[in-house]
Design a protein around this motif. Structure first.
Motif, PDB file in Angstrom:
ATOM      1  N   THR A 455       1.031  -0.991  -0.128  1.00  0.00           N
ATOM      2  CA  THR A 455      -0.334  -0.321  -0.033  1.00  0.00           C
ATOM      3  C   THR A 455       0.625   1.413  -0.101  1.00  0.00           C
ATOM      4  O   THR A 455       0.462   2.491  -0.982  1.00  0.00           O
ATOM      5  N   ALA A 456       1.780   0.910   1.260  1.00  0.00           N
ATOM      6  CA  ALA A 456       3.009   2.759   1.238  1.00  0.00           C
ATOM      7  C   ALA A 456       3.389   2.472  -0.865  1.00  0.00           C
ATOM      8  O   ALA A 456       3.721   3.714  -0.829  1.00  0.00           O
ATOM      9  N   VAL A 460       3.363   6.006  -2.967  1.00  0.00           N
ATOM     10  CA  VAL A 460       4.772   6.860  -3.330  1.00  0.00           C
ATOM     11  C   VAL A 460       4.289   8.124  -4.589  1.00  0.00           C
ATOM     12  O   VAL A 460       4.817   9.089  -4.242  1.00  0.00           O
ATOM     13  N   PRO A 461       4.169   7.086  -5.418  1.00  0.00           N
ATOM     14  CA  PRO A 461       4.298   7.882  -6.907  1.00  0.00           C
ATOM     15  C   PRO A 461       3.159   8.860  -6.450  1.00  0.00           C
ATOM     16  O   PRO A 461       3.566  10.576  -7.035  1.00  0.00           O
ATOM     17  N   GLY A 465       4.406  12.911  -6.426  1.00  0.00           N
ATOM     18  CA  GLY A 465       4.160  13.576  -7.640  1.00  0.00           C
ATOM     19  C   GLY A 465       4.809  13.097  -9.197  1.00  0.00           C
ATOM     20  O   GLY A 465       4.952  13.381  -9.948  1.00  0.00           O
ATOM     21  N   LEU A 466       5.241  11.629  -8.663  1.00  0.00           N
ATOM     22  CA  LEU A 466       5.806  10.859 -10.454  1.00  0.00           C
ATOM     23  C   LEU A 466       4.590  10.602 -11.466  1.00  0.00           C
ATOM     24  O   LEU A 466       4.020  10.362 -10.892  1.00  0.00           O
ATOM     25  N   ASN A 467       5.025  11.658 -12.351  1.00  0.00           N
ATOM     26  CA  ASN A 467       4.000  11.357 -14.124  1.00  0.00           C
ATOM     27  C   ASN A 467       5.165  10.330 -14.655  1.00  0.00           C
ATOM     28  O   ASN A 467       5.667  10.504 -14.873  1.00  0.00           O
ATOM     29  N   GLN A 487      -0.776  16.710  -9.926  1.00  0.00           N
ATOM     30  CA  GLN A 487      -1.150  15.307  -9.189  1.00  0.00           C
ATOM     31  C   GLN A 487      -0.051  15.662  -7.886  1.00  0.00           C
ATOM     32  O   GLN A 487      -1.094  14.651  -6.791  1.00  0.00           O
ATOM     33  N   ALA A 488       0.830  16.094  -7.990  1.00  0.00           N
ATOM     34  CA  ALA A 488       1.481  15.358  -6.156  1.00  0.00           C
ATOM     35  C   ALA A 488       0.958  16.931  -5.378  1.00  0.00           C
ATOM     36  O   ALA A 488       0.684  16.493  -4.247  1.00  0.00           O
ATOM     37  N   ALA A 489       0.085  17.901  -6.134  1.00  0.00           N
ATOM     38  CA  ALA A 489      -0.593  19.093  -5.414  1.00  0.00           C
ATOM     39  C   ALA A 489      -1.807  18.549  -4.691  1.00  0.00           C
ATOM     40  O   ALA A 489      -2.558  18.925  -4.040  1.00  0.00           O
TER      41      ALA A 489
END
Length: 580
Positions: A455-456, A460-461, A465-467, A487-489
């Motif tokens: 789950t963790a 993580v992405p 904010g991994l695109n 996405q990260a925000a």
């Protein structure tokens, strides 16, 4: 157990003191559009507004980060955005204009959009006198009210105007003004108007009414539709009114006449007086009460709730000392909607807990075991608060709240499986409590850890904010891998809440749940020993005889008397010898 409760209390107090604020929706989303609005005094011609907008466009060419804009659209003398997404509406009227700046995609930008926005808010339009220039970003997410929205409610329009001007004066003269963008009141500036007062007694002598005088003045200045002119499929109104040199000169009103009955022409000067004054620009009501609204955005990079708290502190002396009786001040807008969202999510969270508890009680046929599981759910919020403090992230009412509700489902699942397996070991294999707890923890260790790890890692992405563009990878071998962005925000607060929460919940499941199981089991045994009557399962109940049946008879056979040993020796009998 006591240490866990202490850790929860300490964590809540630390988060209250060292948190990074509370936000309704994520406020660090890189903007797609930036609006530069300009508003001049009422009555300004559209041509003058257009010249000022062109001047602003020239200033924008020297802004740092200019290369990140893909288009710039200017509109003056009316509302709208030149075909662009207006988002928060926009100025309207000949005295207002807007310049809309659209950004390229996040991965193609060379400068920080928030730094560029802050620079523009501090420098654009500062040298333009007589005009109010504001720079703000497009609001993402659900459209809500202004971050700072102050409503002054009362009955007297003039008093409302004075109070709203006083609030503006206090905020603009305080240091808080540097954190506010576009501070304004919705009470428009007073507009010049011609006020004509009819002397009813004099008008009655000439058999005139106020409506007769009003129609005469309106017809002279605004005109009266006399007929229509048609040419082909086009139709035009024929308006009859005074010539411009007469209707623009108020002194000519003294020569205006009002037609009375019988065709008599009565001079307007004989029945009325007139003067030029100021009228109300707008009169707004809410729930049938007059209201003035002072609103403002927050400068880039600042937390809206923190700025609103400072505004409330600045206005506290005014509310306590200067606000007259019958007038109230309320803080609405985004703050009001945030409170409604908090109430909804809080009710949803506790409703989910009640439903989970109800299902657990029906399945375990017990109250104490669901209590252990629900306690582990509440304790898992320790990890959420720790994660937000460590990563210096604000508590998002929407996104973090959704993360906490999602975390509750994972924690409940692990605790249910562990407790159920411990019960099976005690009932099926006849293990004592300690052996069952140890064996259950060993057996469930791997599934619980794997659940938390997968789950963790899966979140993580979203947290960083991994695109990754899968479509571009499969079609053109261009995955466009980059970090950050919208996405990260958007999903970062929720992902961090679940990641740190599930890691801490793993400790709760493997350590705290067995400890609580042992404590609760000891308490249950103690309670049954001293406060519950012992079971009498071994007692045999003898049924009473039925009235229709006779009672049982107990028959004892007669006793046969045995010879006494003395009588045997007295006879002297001997065994009879066998015949030879």
């Amino acid at each position: 157990m006591g240490s866990s409760v202490a850790v929860l209390a300490v964590t809540v107090m630390a988060f209250t003191r060292f948190n990074s604020g509370i936000e309704y929706f994520p406020e660090d989303i890189p903007p797609k559009q930036v609006f530069v609005d300009v508003e001049l005094p009422i009555g300004t011609r559209a041509g003058a507004t257009d010249d000022l907008v062109s001047r602003l466009e020239g200033e924008l060419m020297s802004v740092p980060g200019r290369t990140d804009w893909k288009s710039s659209v200017a509109v003056s003398g009316g509302g709208g955005g030149g075909g662009m997404d207006m988002g928060q509406g926009g100025p309207s009227g000949p005295n207002a204009g807007r310049v809309t700046l659209s950004y390229v995609d996040f991965q193609d930008r060379g400068a920080d959009a928030f730094e560029t926005l802050a620079w523009m808010q501090s420098n654009i339009g500062t040298e333009i006198a007589g005009a109010e220039v504001t720079v703000e970003q497009l609001q993402e997410g659900v459209q809500s009210g202004a971050p700072v929205n102050i409503e002054v409610v009362g009955e007297d329009p003039e008093q409302l105007k004075a109070l709203s001007d006083r609030v503006l004066e206090i905020l603009r003269n305080d240091a808080i003004s540097s954190q506010l963008v576009g501070l304004e009141s919705d009470l428009d500036a007073a507009r010049p108007e011609l006020s004509i007062e009819v002397d009813r007694e004099k008008a009655a002598l000439y058999e005139l009414s106020t409506s007769d005088v009003g129609r005469a003045v309106r017809g002279a200045i605004q005109g009266v539709e006399a007929a229509k002119y048609r040419t082909g499929t086009d139709e035009y109104d024929i308006i009859v009114r005074l010539a411009p040199e007469y209707r623009d000169n108020l002194a000519q009103l003294s020569e205006l006449t009002v037609m009375a009955d019988g065709g008599r022409q009565i001079p307007l000067l004989s029945v009325a007086d007139w003067q030029v004054g100021e009228g109300y620009g707008t009169i707004r009501r809410k729930d049938q009460e007059r209201m003035a609204t002072i609103s403002s955005d927050v400068a880039a990079g600042l937390n809206s709730n923190a700025v609103l708290v400072e505004v409330q502190e600045v206005l506290a002396p005014f509310v306590a000392d200067e606000l007259p009786p019958g007038y109230t001040i309320a803080y609405t807008g985004q703050q009001e909607e945030q409170g409604e969202a908090q109430d909804f999510l809080g009710a949803a969270f506790f409703t989910a807990l009640l439903l989970i508890a109800f299902i657990l009680i029906s399945q375990f046929n017990s109250v104490v075991k669901p209590f252990i599981i629900m306690t582990s759910v509440m304790m898992s919020t320790i990890g959420v608060f720790m994660g937000l403090m460590v990563f210096r992230m604000p508590f998002g009412v929407i996104m973090t709240g959704v993360g906490i509700i999602s975390l509750a489902g994972i924690v409940v699942n692990n605790a249910i499986v562990l407790i159920d397996y411990i019960d099976i070991l005690r009932e099926r294999d006849a293990m004592d409590r300690r052996e069952a707890l140890v064996q259950g923890g060993k057996t469930r260790f791997r599934p619980v850890v794997l659940t938390a790890t997968t789950t963790a890692l899966g979140l993580v992405p979203l947290a960083v904010g991994l695109n990754f563009d899968f479509f571009g990878l499969y079609t053109a071998l261009q995955p466009e891998l980059f970090w950050g962005g919208e996405q990260a925000a958007w999903w970062g607060p929720m992902a961090v809440a679940v990641i740190v929460g599930i890691i801490f919940a793993t400790f709760l499941t493997l350590v705290l749940v067995p400890v609580m199981y042992s404590l609760v089991d000891d308490f249950t045994t103690f309670f049954r020993r001293w406060f519950v009557a012992p079971d009498r399962d071994d007692a045999v109940a003898v049924p009473s005889p039925s009235p229709a049946e006779p009672p049982f008879e107990v028959r004892v056979p007669p006793r046969v008397a045995e010879p006494e040993p003395a009588q045997v020796f007295r006879t002297g009998l001997r065994p009879r010898p066998e015949a030879g």
